[in-house]
Motif scaffolding. Structure first.
Motif, PDB file in Angstrom:
ATOM      1  N   ILE A 108      12.793  18.812  43.049  1.00 25.51           N
ATOM      2  CA  ILE A 108      11.621  19.828  42.819  1.00 25.51           C
ATOM      3  C   ILE A 108      11.016  19.950  44.427  1.00 25.51           C
ATOM      4  CG2 ILE A 108      11.134  18.390  41.249  1.00 25.51           C
ATOM      5  CD1 ILE A 108       9.279  16.810  42.406  1.00 25.51           C
ATOM      6  N   GLY A 109      11.935  19.518  45.095  1.00 24.84           N
ATOM      7  CA  GLY A 109      12.094  20.164  45.920  1.00 24.84           C
ATOM      8  C   GLY A 109      10.171  20.455  46.355  1.00 24.84           C
ATOM      9  N   SER A 128       6.140  22.910  43.759  1.00 30.63           N
ATOM     10  CA  SER A 128       6.589  22.852  43.447  1.00 30.63           C
ATOM     11  C   SER A 128       7.386  24.904  42.559  1.00 30.63           C
ATOM     12  CB  SER A 128       7.832  21.588  43.024  1.00 30.63           C
ATOM     13  OG  SER A 128       9.282  22.137  42.310  1.00 30.63           O
ATOM     14  N   THR A 129       8.473  25.442  42.737  1.00 29.05           N
ATOM     15  CA  THR A 129       9.197  25.758  41.948  1.00 29.05           C
ATOM     16  C   THR A 129       9.939  25.986  40.808  1.00 29.05           C
ATOM     17  OG1 THR A 129      11.142  26.432  43.304  1.00 29.05           O
ATOM     18  CG2 THR A 129       8.891  28.055  43.358  1.00 29.05           C
ATOM     19  N   LYS A 130      10.687  24.171  40.731  1.00 25.75           N
ATOM     20  CA  LYS A 130      10.797  23.551  39.637  1.00 25.75           C
ATOM     21  C   LYS A 130      10.967  22.708  38.441  1.00 25.75           C
ATOM     22  CE  LYS A 130      14.532  24.601  42.376  1.00 25.75           C
ATOM     23  NZ  LYS A 130      16.191  25.352  41.617  1.00 25.75           N
ATOM     24  N   ILE A 131       8.860  22.780  38.371  1.00 26.64           N
ATOM     25  CA  ILE A 131       8.599  22.187  37.260  1.00 26.64           C
ATOM     26  C   ILE A 131       7.518  23.173  37.197  1.00 26.64           C
ATOM     27  CG2 ILE A 131       8.654  19.986  38.370  1.00 26.64           C
ATOM     28  CD1 ILE A 131       5.716  20.477  39.249  1.00 26.64           C
ATOM     29  N   PRO A 147       2.503  23.334  39.972  1.00 20.74           N
ATOM     30  CA  PRO A 147       3.919  24.136  40.055  1.00 20.74           C
ATOM     31  C   PRO A 147       3.586  25.584  40.457  1.00 20.74           C
ATOM     32  CG  PRO A 147       3.290  23.646  37.737  1.00 20.74           C
ATOM     33  CD  PRO A 147       2.178  23.192  38.529  1.00 20.74           C
ATOM     34  N   SER A 148       4.435  26.000  41.167  1.00 22.31           N
ATOM     35  CA  SER A 148       3.886  27.054  42.138  1.00 22.31           C
ATOM     36  C   SER A 148       3.539  27.834  41.615  1.00 22.31           C
ATOM     37  CB  SER A 148       5.407  27.768  42.665  1.00 22.31           C
ATOM     38  OG  SER A 148       6.234  26.895  43.618  1.00 22.31           O
ATOM     39  N   TYR A 149       3.298  28.748  40.483  1.00 22.31           N
ATOM     40  CA  TYR A 149       2.872  29.846  39.306  1.00 22.31           C
ATOM     41  C   TYR A 149       1.928  29.457  39.399  1.00 22.31           C
ATOM     42  CZ  TYR A 149       3.002  27.100  34.805  1.00 22.31           C
ATOM     43  OH  TYR A 149       3.170  26.718  34.415  1.00 22.31           O
ATOM     44  N   ARG A 235       6.898  27.555  29.958  1.00 14.82           N
ATOM     45  CA  ARG A 235       8.007  27.452  31.303  1.00 14.82           C
ATOM     46  C   ARG A 235       8.532  26.005  31.200  1.00 14.82           C
ATOM     47  NH1 ARG A 235       6.349  30.896  35.566  1.00 14.82           N
ATOM     48  NH2 ARG A 235       4.519  32.514  34.412  1.00 14.82           N
ATOM     49  N   SER A 236       8.710  24.934  29.941  1.00 12.31           N
ATOM     50  CA  SER A 236       9.088  23.606  30.501  1.00 12.31           C
ATOM     51  C   SER A 236      10.807  24.259  30.919  1.00 12.31           C
ATOM     52  CB  SER A 236       9.489  23.583  28.956  1.00 12.31           C
ATOM     53  OG  SER A 236      10.592  22.509  29.401  1.00 12.31           O
ATOM     54  N   GLN A 237      10.768  23.203  32.600  1.00 15.40           N
ATOM     55  CA  GLN A 237      12.558  22.821  33.169  1.00 15.40           C
ATOM     56  C   GLN A 237      13.281  21.682  33.434  1.00 15.40           C
ATOM     57  OE1 GLN A 237      12.185  25.344  36.395  1.00 15.40           O
ATOM     58  NE2 GLN A 237       9.828  26.456  36.333  1.00 15.40           N
ATOM     59  N   LEU A 238      12.557  21.372  34.040  1.00 16.76           N
ATOM     60  CA  LEU A 238      13.375  20.068  34.419  1.00 16.76           C
ATOM     61  C   LEU A 238      12.626  18.497  33.799  1.00 16.76           C
ATOM     62  CD1 LEU A 238      13.687  19.875  38.936  1.00 16.76           C
ATOM     63  CD2 LEU A 238      15.601  20.110  36.155  1.00 16.76           C
ATOM     64  N   HIS A 239      13.678  17.707  33.469  1.00 20.81           N
ATOM     65  CA  HIS A 239      12.816  16.376  32.616  1.00 20.81           C
ATOM     66  C   HIS A 239      13.323  15.512  33.248  1.00 20.81           C
ATOM     67  CE1 HIS A 239      10.907  18.742  29.721  1.00 20.81           C
ATOM     68  NE2 HIS A 239      12.341  19.786  29.305  1.00 20.81           N
TER      69      HIS A 239
END
Length: 399
Positions: A108-109, A128-131, A147-149, A235-239
């Motif tokens: 997730i950085g 983070s841009t990854k969540i 989330p960055s957004y 926008r569901s991403q990493l789990h």
């Protein structure tokens, strides 16, 4: 410990099924916050069960006997192999969850946000841009990650609500609760009802958190909160197993539905639920107390794990059978201490193997570690062999 875990499965499964049914069908009547509180019954029952187990004391006046034959060694080896397999699976699962958690945090950085409206929060906020959904990450040093957004959207009211949601998790120590629950699931991985209960707990936890956040909020704030959840779901991403309900679409839909039908719950239903929980604890404690009384009546310390003695090869080749009477003490944790040979026939033939095996036996927790117990191990080439009693005893076999 393996034997203790197996012994808990029946009543624990029944309790979990009840809680899952309550979460599924009584959410509107009881509210998520109340149902989340009912989950305290599970650790309370485990503690009550352990206390009752520790208080049950066996009478030490009876000599137990245990028959050892060459044919039993193969079946005992199979039993030992099952326990080894169990701990191997537990180790693999623990390692897998740890690695997944570490990998998830790396992927997730998360970086400390520089947005003023966010950084003014009481706890440092990361982005983070990854969540896709706000998260409370970490168990020892937790941190809130957005989330960055959501940060760049720069809506102070929406951000405040999302951050408040994570602060509620932090105040209730939900991250610690989740880690403990996941640990229990791994220890009892073989029971599918444990997994079902874990996911029910996580769902209830999120719904209860929403109810706390929105308890005194205006219609406008509720609308903003709902819109943010819809966007998170889209926008569901990493789990990750440890964060399985952050950003999950089905969970978001359930949370939105619960927001629309939120109420204070019916007081009668809550009272009945509390009475049911208390009755469950009483039943578990009473059942275990009854087992303790039965143990007193049989006048025997209860072994939960026996290591099979090996039948000496020389004795088997020479067609020798015999008996060994051993004196020992049971520690408070159920382990065996101070094993000595009282009498053996023939002398010295089976003594070494008898002592080696008994030192590895495990009994139920015992409150008088200074009290001495006796056991007679009968080494027989077949069950037809008749051996003399080396002392007055009650014959209790392992078959």
């Amino acid at each position: 410990m393996f034997a203790w875990i197996i012994a808990q499965q029946a009543w624990l499964s029944a309790l979990l099924i009840t809680l899952v049914i309550v979460e599924r069908y009584a959410l509107k009547s009881l509210t998520a916050r109340f149902i989340y509180g009912l989950w305290l019954v599970v650790p309370a029952a485990l503690i009550a069960h352990h206390v009752e187990l520790s208080q049950s004391v066996a009478s030490p006046t009876v000599l137990n006997s245990y028959i050892v034959t060459p044919l039993q060694q193969a079946s005992t080896q199979v039993s030992m192999n099952w326990e080894i397999a169990y701990w191997l699976v537990v180790t693999v699962l623990l390692l897998g969850v740890f690695l997944q958690h570490a990998q998830f945090q790396r992927r997730i950085g998360a970086k400390l946000t520089s947005t003023a409206n966010v950084s003014n929060a009481s706890l440092p906020i990361y982005e983070s841009t990854k969540i896709s959904s706000p998260m409370l990450i970490g168990f020892i040093r937790p941190r809130i990650v957005l989330p960055s957004y959501l940060v760049t959207q720069h809506n102070p009211d929406t951000l405040a609500l999302m951050i408040e949601h994570e602060h509620v998790h932090l105040r209730r120590h939900d991250n610690i609760i989740n880690a403990a629950a996941l640990g229990c699931v791994i220890l009892m991985w073989f029971n599918p009802l444990i997994w079902l209960g874990y996911f029910s707990l996580r769902r209830t936890q999120e719904l209860a958190c929403d109810e706390l956040v929105l308890a005194n909020k205006s219609a406008t704030q509720r609308l903003l909160y709902g819109k943010s959840m819809v966007e998170c779901a889209s926008r569901s991403q990493l789990h990750s197993l440890a964060y399985s309900y952050y950003g999950d679409k089905n969970m978001m839909l359930q949370r939105l539905h619960n927001m629309q039908s939120a109420n204070r719950g019916h007081i009668v239903a809550k009272v009945l639920s509390i009475l049911l929980a208390l009755a469950s604890l009483t039943l578990i404690a009473t059942t275990q107390a009854g087992e303790g009384h039965n143990q007193d009546k049989t006048d025997q310390p209860q072994a939960v794990m026996r290591i099979e003695p090996k039948y000496p090869i020389e004795a088997a080749e020479q067609n020798i059978s015999g008996s060994v009477v051993l004196r020992f003490q049971i520690a408070q944790d159920g382990s065996v201490n101070n094993v000595t040979v009282v009498k053996s026939q023939p002398a010295q033939v089976f003594d070494k193997e008898a002592v080696r095996a008994l030192e590895q036996w495990q009994y139920q927790p015992y409150s008088d570690p200074e009290h001495e117990h006796l056991v007679q191990l009968d080494f027989k080439l077949s069950n037809d062999v008749q051996l003399p009693d080396l002392t007055e005893r009650i014959n209790v076999t392992s078959h």
